[in-house]
Design a protein around this motif. Structure first.
Motif, short mmCIF file in Angstrom:
data_model
loop_
_atom_site.label_atom_id
_atom_site.label_comp_id
_atom_site.label_asym_id
_atom_site.label_seq_id
_atom_site.Cartn_x
_atom_site.Cartn_y
_atom_site.Cartn_z
N VAL A 1 -9.93 -2.64 -0.93
CA VAL A 1 -8.61 -2.27 -0.41
C VAL A 1 -7.71 -1.88 -1.58
CG1 VAL A 1 -6.61 -3.02 0.92
CG2 VAL A 1 -8.90 -3.79 1.56
N TRP B 1 -5.45 2.91 1.66
CA TRP B 1 -4.33 3.04 2.58
C TRP B 1 -3.96 4.51 2.80
CZ3 TRP B 1 -3.88 -0.80 5.54
CH2 TRP B 1 -4.05 -2.11 5.08
N LYS C 1 -6.45 5.71 5.21
CA LYS C 1 -6.22 5.04 6.49
C LYS C 1 -5.09 5.72 7.26
CE LYS C 1 -5.93 1.67 9.63
NZ LYS C 1 -4.66 1.91 10.30
N LEU D 1 6.13 -1.10 6.02
CA LEU D 1 4.98 -1.13 5.12
C LEU D 1 5.43 -1.36 3.68
CD1 LEU D 1 2.84 1.75 6.65
CD2 LEU D 1 2.19 -0.66 6.49
N THR E 1 4.29 -4.38 1.19
CA THR E 1 3.84 -4.15 -0.18
C THR E 1 4.61 -5.05 -1.16
OG1 THR E 1 3.33 -1.83 0.33
CG2 THR E 1 3.55 -2.42 -2.00
N ALA F 1 -0.44 -4.90 7.78
CA ALA F 1 -0.41 -3.53 7.25
C ALA F 1 -1.35 -2.64 8.03
CB ALA F 1 -0.78 -3.53 5.77
N PHE F 2 -2.51 -3.17 8.39
CA PHE F 2 -3.48 -2.38 9.14
C PHE F 2 -2.91 -1.96 10.48
CE2 PHE F 2 -7.40 -0.96 10.94
CZ PHE F 2 -8.22 -0.68 9.87
N THR G 1 0.10 0.71 9.92
CA THR G 1 -0.27 2.07 9.53
C THR G 1 -0.62 2.92 10.75
OG1 THR G 1 -2.54 1.33 9.07
CG2 THR G 1 -1.04 1.55 7.19
#
Length: 252
Positions: free
Chosen positions: A15, A20, A23, A176, A180, A197-198, A201
């Motif tokens: 990751v 990201w 993604k 997001l 972070t 976060a997944f 997004t």
């Protein structure tokens, strides 16, 4: 001989920022590609869901059967989850008549149930703990539900909440950014931050996808769903070809 923990885990990518970026592009592709099949081709949400669900099942089976980490296969499976997530969310929101709030609530319950069952069965929901087909199945089912929930949230924010596509993109982008910051400045569970976060997004990808292909009168850029999807496919392919992709490390 059973595969080692390291071998099984090597099918999951590390990751990183590149992860990201791909993604978000994949989730945006899920929105434009899903809409292209269900709306532009006039196949409807139910037929579109059936088509993408079939692709999803084949991709997951191939991913689980694979002996190592294959970036192209992994991201194909991710794209499959996000396209089926788009059509499934639209079916729940619109065809079932429960609206964005009802669809989002239903999908949130399914996601939480998947995570709870995963945790109760294996004792963890960390992506660094995947070492057997059973864990991979939980991983992909949870991802599929998170993608579907993200689609519903994105549509809810842009349409029902009246924020529009640009407003929705700003909201989810800001959330997001906060995640972070939490990752680097706090000791909040990395597993929790990853799944948050997944999930986030996906609605970001949903509003970006709508921004690309919706009419100018609706606040979009009026690109065709096909050209927007092709552009995203080229971007993802370039990322896979130009950059090195490493498997995630084993949790010891």
């Amino acid at each position: 001989m059973k595969p080692s923990h390291e071998t099984a885990l090597s099918k999951v990518p590390e990751v990183t920022l590149l992860f990201w970026a791909i993604k978000i592009a994949a989730t945006t592709l899920g929105e434009t590609g899903g809409d292209a099949v269900s709306m532009s081709m006039n196949l409807g949400y139910l037929v579109g869901t059936a088509i993408f669900a079939g692709v999803f099942l084949v991709a997951v089976a191939a991913q689980i059967k694979a002996k190592g980490f294959h970036p192209w296969l992994y991201w194909t499976t991710i794209i499959a989850t996000t396209t089926v997530g788009t059509t499934l969310a639209d079916f729940a929101d619109r065809s079932l008549g429960i609206g964005y709030a009802g669809g989002s609530s239903l999908l949130l319950l399914l996601l939480l149930a998947s995570l709870a069952l995963w945790y109760r069965t294996l004792g963890t929901v960390s992506v660094e703990s995947i070492s057997a087909p059973k864990a991979e199945m939980f991983y992909w089912v949870t991802i599929m539900f998170s993608q579907t929930l993200g689609t519903a949230l994105g549509d809810w924010t842009a349409d029902t909440a009246g924020l529009g596509y640009e407003g929705g993109a700003l909201i989810f982008g800001a959330l997001l950014a906060l995640l972070t910051l939490a990752y680097y400045k706090t000791k909040i569970s990395r597993t929790l931050l990853f799944w948050l976060a997944f999930i986030l997004t996906r609605p970001l990808g949903a509003v970006l996808g709508d921004l690309l292909d919706k009419p100018l009168a609706d606040g979009g850029l009026a690109l065709s769903r096909y050209s927007a999807s092709l552009t995203l496919i080229v971007f993802i392919a370039a990322c896979l070809l130009l950059f090195r992709h490493r498997p995630a490390k084993t949790a010891h």
